[in-house]
Write a protein that holds these residues in place. Structure first.
Motif, PDB file in Angstrom:
ATOM      1  N   THR A  44       0.853  -1.197   0.000  1.00  0.00           N
ATOM      2  CA  THR A  44       0.000   0.000   0.000  1.00  0.00           C
ATOM      3  C   THR A  44       0.885   1.241   0.000  1.00  0.00           C
ATOM      4  O   THR A  44       1.987   1.239   0.563  1.00  0.00           O
ATOM      5  N   ILE A  46       1.019   5.553   0.664  1.00  0.00           N
ATOM      6  CA  ILE A  46       0.379   6.633   1.420  1.00  0.00           C
ATOM      7  C   ILE A  46       0.387   7.887   0.558  1.00  0.00           C
ATOM      8  O   ILE A  46       1.448   8.359   0.144  1.00  0.00           O
ATOM      9  N   TYR A 190      -5.892  10.429   9.085  1.00  0.00           N
ATOM     10  CA  TYR A 190      -5.345   9.228   8.449  1.00  0.00           C
ATOM     11  C   TYR A 190      -6.503   8.295   8.100  1.00  0.00           C
ATOM     12  O   TYR A 190      -7.296   7.924   8.969  1.00  0.00           O
ATOM     13  N   ASP A 192      -7.473   4.649   6.426  1.00  0.00           N
ATOM     14  CA  ASP A 192      -6.903   3.366   6.012  1.00  0.00           C
ATOM     15  C   ASP A 192      -7.647   2.792   4.811  1.00  0.00           C
ATOM     16  O   ASP A 192      -8.566   3.415   4.263  1.00  0.00           O
ATOM     17  N   MET A 193      -7.273   1.564   4.413  1.00  0.00           N
ATOM     18  CA  MET A 193      -7.855   0.948   3.222  1.00  0.00           C
ATOM     19  C   MET A 193      -9.352   0.706   3.378  1.00  0.00           C
ATOM     20  O   MET A 193     -10.106   0.715   2.401  1.00  0.00           O
ATOM     21  N   GLU A 238      -4.428   5.679   2.652  1.00  0.00           N
ATOM     22  CA  GLU A 238      -3.849   4.428   2.170  1.00  0.00           C
ATOM     23  C   GLU A 238      -4.483   4.053   0.833  1.00  0.00           C
ATOM     24  O   GLU A 238      -5.711   4.041   0.707  1.00  0.00           O
ATOM     25  N   ARG A 240      -4.043   1.358  -2.803  1.00  0.00           N
ATOM     26  CA  ARG A 240      -3.396   0.226  -3.464  1.00  0.00           C
ATOM     27  C   ARG A 240      -3.639   0.336  -4.958  1.00  0.00           C
ATOM     28  O   ARG A 240      -4.689   0.792  -5.391  1.00  0.00           O
TER      29      ARG A 240
END
Length: 284
Positions: A44, A46, A190, A192-193, A238, A240
């Protein structure tokens, strides 16, 4: 008639050692690029961005503060925390969620506190203002172990100034001096996925040291943390690499490598055949 993938008869193909070498190198190169691309696809990344907004609207206009500071030459009975801001808050001797730990045989003190501040400019300071009797010469030399705002982000690949004052050592300073730490607090998000967001705050700091006198002429030192909030929010997300992009890249690697290898092999084969003909011409 419409077959664009026309086949070459087997009796017209000719294997060569050079072609075998180029084929092996081609496969190894494809394998290397494929593994590199696969690593990038699995990992992943950032991505950070800046925007103007208050990200944590559910906080009720509050920011949690964690302070851990040692004053090795000031008794715990004299140490207190005062909080002020532009909304009219003025609290002297804040004691909720705070703890004082004696140091140096009760000669010093370690103050640990967790409290909230409003999202407006203000200050909080460690001083002797809340003591019942003011000491004659209070010693404000100190070490700051921790000063953080908001939740702690446990993310290894995000480097930020979330605890910029950690390890600040003022033990060699003038014992009677006041210390001003001027903080610019930057909201940080922040994501996340899974789309879960965590809110924290980074800050920059500037400091100065001076001797302050009261209206009676006495020296009353303190450790001031004056803060203001930045309107800019930093967001870390995050991400991908999409599957379609990975497949497209792999196809480009395979097709491009085979095409370039084919051109190289064709040039080498043509050059070798021409050289053989030149050698046969010399012999005849």
């Amino acid at each position: 008639i419409f077959d664009i993938y026309r086949k070459v008869p087997k009796d017209l193909t000719q294997p060569t050692y050079t072609g075998a070498f180029i084929s092996i190198c081609c496969c190894l190169f494809i394998l290397f690029l494929f593994l590199s691309e696969l690593t990038g696809f699995i990992a992943t990344e950032i991505v950070n961005e800046l925007y103007v907004d208050d990200p944590d609207k559910d906080s009720g206009g509050k920011i949690e503060v964690n302070l851990n500071i040692s004053l090795p030459n000031l008794h715990c009975d004299l140490v207190g925390l005062d909080i002020q801001d532009e909304m009219g808050r003025h609290e002297v001797g804040h004691i909720d969620n705070s703890m004082k730990i004696p140091l140096n045989n009760d000669y010093g003190c370690r103050f640990e506190g967790k409290f909230s501040i409003n999202k407006v400019p203000g200050n909080f300071h460690v001083s002797t203002h809340s003591a019942t009797a003011q000491p004659q010469n209070p010693d404000m030399t100190h070490i700051i172990h921790k000063l953080t705002f908001g939740d702690k982000l446990k993310v290894d690949n995000v480097q930020g100034a979330f605890n910029a004052l950690a390890g600040a050592d003022r033990l060699a300073s003038n014992p009677l001096a006041s210390h001003d730490y001027i903080l610019k607090i930057v909201p940080t998000v922040y994501e996340d996925m899974g789309g879960k967001q965590r809110f924290s705050y980074q800050y920059t700091v500037a400091n100065k040291e001076y001797v302050a006198y009261s209206h009676t002429g006495r020296i009353i030192p303190a450790i001031w943390f004056r803060y203001d909030l930045s309107p800019i929010t930093v967001k870390y997300t995050e991400r991908r690499q999409p599957l379609y992009r990975f497949i497209t890249t792999v196809c480009a690697i395979i097709g491009g490598t085979f095409t370039v290898a084919g051109i190289i092999d064709s040039c080498v084969f043509t050059a070798s055949e021409a050289w053989k003909k030149i050698q046969l011409g010399k012999m005849s």
